[in-house]
Design an enzyme around this catalytic site. Structure first.
Site, short mmCIF file in Angstrom:
data_model
loop_
_atom_site.label_atom_id
_atom_site.label_comp_id
_atom_site.label_asym_id
_atom_site.label_seq_id
_atom_site.Cartn_x
_atom_site.Cartn_y
_atom_site.Cartn_z
N ASP A 142 0.85 -1.19 0.00
CA ASP A 142 0.00 0.00 0.00
C ASP A 142 0.89 1.24 0.00
OD1 ASP A 142 -2.38 1.54 0.30
OD2 ASP A 142 -1.89 1.80 2.41
N THR A 171 -3.28 5.45 -3.98
CA THR A 171 -2.16 6.16 -3.34
C THR A 171 -0.85 5.96 -4.10
OG1 THR A 171 -1.92 4.26 -1.88
CG2 THR A 171 -3.14 6.12 -1.03
N THR A 172 -0.66 4.74 -4.65
CA THR A 172 0.55 4.48 -5.43
C THR A 172 0.45 5.17 -6.78
OG1 THR A 172 0.70 2.34 -4.33
CG2 THR A 172 2.08 2.66 -6.26
N ASP A 228 -9.10 -0.15 2.32
CA ASP A 228 -9.08 0.54 1.02
C ASP A 228 -10.35 0.24 0.23
OD1 ASP A 228 -6.65 1.50 1.67
OD2 ASP A 228 -5.50 0.51 0.10
#
Length: 535
Positions: free
Chosen positions: A66, A99-100, A392
């Protein structure tokens, strides 16, 4: 006089540092690109994991892919890198996923900007081109988004597809059908409120990930007091945060002189009477269950047992807060006015066993949408990563319930946006067109990295995907299970419109902000002064 004016003048305090123009820009670019390179191997369904070792005494081990968790755990000193870390945190708080992607896209934009600046294109020209590119990309994304909120069956299928897509890049990918059903059922119970506080996640070691289940009630990981009823129906609950340990003599900072041990017994008796009076005040509320955030000592516990009241002690703050929310009660600290206190209610409280642990199960709570997801797994690291993955998925699903539009995943949306940006660049005169083309190239890097991480030939796959989009096959993306280009609508690879839009806007804003920098000024470090007055 002329020679004096040529001497460099230092206006900063001694120890302060300044980086100017090209040096400052290069420092920013290198920091941001390094952060992008750190997390880009975790992108996509075949992304790799990172092991994060804590620096404390125990040296905690976290295994995760994550982006937000990785970036939170590393300490960065570069100011541009800090901007990307903060942006990743905002993405996690705002929509829960991507997020990545947002970090990698911002880093790729800055990689392109570095090449453009080397070609003597001014940062403001690049920013102007990027802004126009962002606008057309956003419009294209909005036009291709589909909304099935009017058809409950298709919307449910959309939610399941989004959950599967989100979980496919996580640890839970091998059990994504099981967990996507868990997540969608939990979200559908919220009836559109999107209040994730009502969904409680409990981690219990043992069993396998497939033993995880959704419990339609509330579970509290605590014990019921000694000699008290272990099962109750139609319960009135008083939730409190008060000290129930005053049966111990606690006279701090003072000295009591007595001439016999009988006097000590009198003080103890007075303390006991005080506690009995407090318990009586609590019982006047007409309750049959008392839950306290603090400890309940033996004497009050005994009094509650005599009155037939279930007493639960040391329910931690998060547990008490959530209990108050789901049972419809309020946390109380004083008990003089029972008529002003709002009690919680539930139909049944009983003890249940999960693995080797006894937990307290509340069913029929006032807040009907409350539920608990019980996660099982072999190691603590697996449980922690499963919780992050599920969190998530729950965040994305709750956002999708509020904003029901969906877009296709697998690099399809990025390719679509890159195509409209390239078309705009070919119609735009001047240097801005070069900046727009660089924006399109950065967008195309996301499917390239996804293919690279899976061990496929990214150049061939991305070229095929680009050709498919030129033929207006706008549903086409990367099928990473077979290493081919496929129709995302048929494969059910769907993502939330909200997540994709946030990735695009956050990455372009952060890259633009870093690109504007032409000076970095570091404050002088504070001097360590010897302490002449130690306590």
């Amino acid at each position: 006089m002329a020679s004096l004016s040529m001497a460099p003048v230092n206006i900063f305090r001694h120890g302060a540092d300044e980086e100017k123009a090209e040096t400052a820009r290069l420092s920013s670019f290198i920091g941001a690109i390094a952060i992008g390179d750190l997390v880009k191997s975790t992108l996509g369904p075949k992304g790799m994991d990172k092991i994060l070792l804590g620096g404390g005494k125990g040296g905690t081990v976290t295994v995760t892919n994550d982006g937000a968790t990785i970036l939170k755990a590393i300490g960065v000193d570069n100011p541009a890198a800090k901007v990307l870390v903060d942006m990743s945190k905002v993405q996690d708080d705002e929509v829960g996923d991507g997020t990545t992607s947002v970090t990698v896209l911002a880093a790729e934009l800055l990689r392109e900007a570095e090449l453009l600046i080397a070609r003597k294109i001014h940062p403001q020209t690049i920013i102007s081109g990027w802004r126009k590119a962002t606008q057309v990309a956003r419009d294209a994304l909005r036009e291709t988004a589909v909304d099935h909120s009017n058809d409950p069956a298709r919307f449910q299928e959309d939610l399941l597809n989004i959950a599967r897509t989100t979980l496919s890049s996580k640890l839970l990918t091998h059990h994504k059908d099981h967990f996507s059903n868990l997540a969608v059922n939990a979200i559908m119970r919220l009836k559109g409120s999107g209040n994730l506080e009502a969904i409680h996640v409990i981690k219990k070691l043992g069993g396998s990930l497939t033993d995880s289940y959704l419990d339609e009630g509330f579970l509290l990981d605590k014990k019921i007091g000694v000699n008290q009823p272990k099962r109750m129906e139609n319960v009135n609950i008083l939730i409190a945060n008060t000290g129930m340990d005053t049966d111990k003599i606690k006279i701090f900072g003072s000295r009591v002189r007595v001439d016999s041990t009988a006097k000590v017994a009198e003080i103890e008796l007075a303390e006991k009477e005080k506690m009995k009076e407090k318990v009586d005040r609590i019982l006047k509320h007409g309750i049959n269950c008392f839950i306290n955030r603090q400890l309940i000592y033996n004497y009050p516990e005994q009094l509650f047992a005599q009155a037939g009241v279930m007493a639960i002690e040391h329910a931690d703050f998060a547990g008490v807060e959530r209990l108050a929310l789901v049972t419809g009660g309020e946390i109380t600290s004083t008990f003089d006015h029972p008529e002003l206190v709002k009690l919680g209610h539930c139909k049944l409280i009983e003890e249940v066993m999960i693995g080797e642990d006894l937990l307290i199960h509340f069913s029929g709570v006032a807040m009907g949408e409350a539920c608990t997801i019980v996660l099982r797994g072999a190691t603590q690291q697996i449980l922690d990563e499963a919780e992050r993955s599920l969190h998530d998925a729950l965040c994305v699903l709750s956002q999708t319930v509020k904003e029901p539009r969906t877009v296709y995943g697998g690099g399809c949306s990025e390719m679509l946006m890159a195509k409209v940006v390239s078309d705009l660049a070919s119609r735009t005169p001047g240097k801005e067109a070069v900046a727009m083309e660089s924006f399109a190239k950065a967008l195309r890097m996301l499917p390239t990295i996804i293919a690279d991480n899976a061990g496929y030939d990214s150049a061939d796959l991305v070229a095929q995907l680009r050709a498919a989009h030129q033929e207006n096959k706008t549903n086409y993306g990367l099928n990473m299970s077979e290493g081919t280009v496929g129709n995302m609508a048929e494969l059910g690879i769907t993502e939330s419109f909200q997540v994709k839009r946030q990735v695009l806007l956050s990455a372009s804003e952060a890259a633009e902000m870093i690109l504007r920098v032409d000076n970095i000024i570091k404050a002088a470090p504070r001097k360590r002064v010897p302490d002449h007055h130690p306590c």
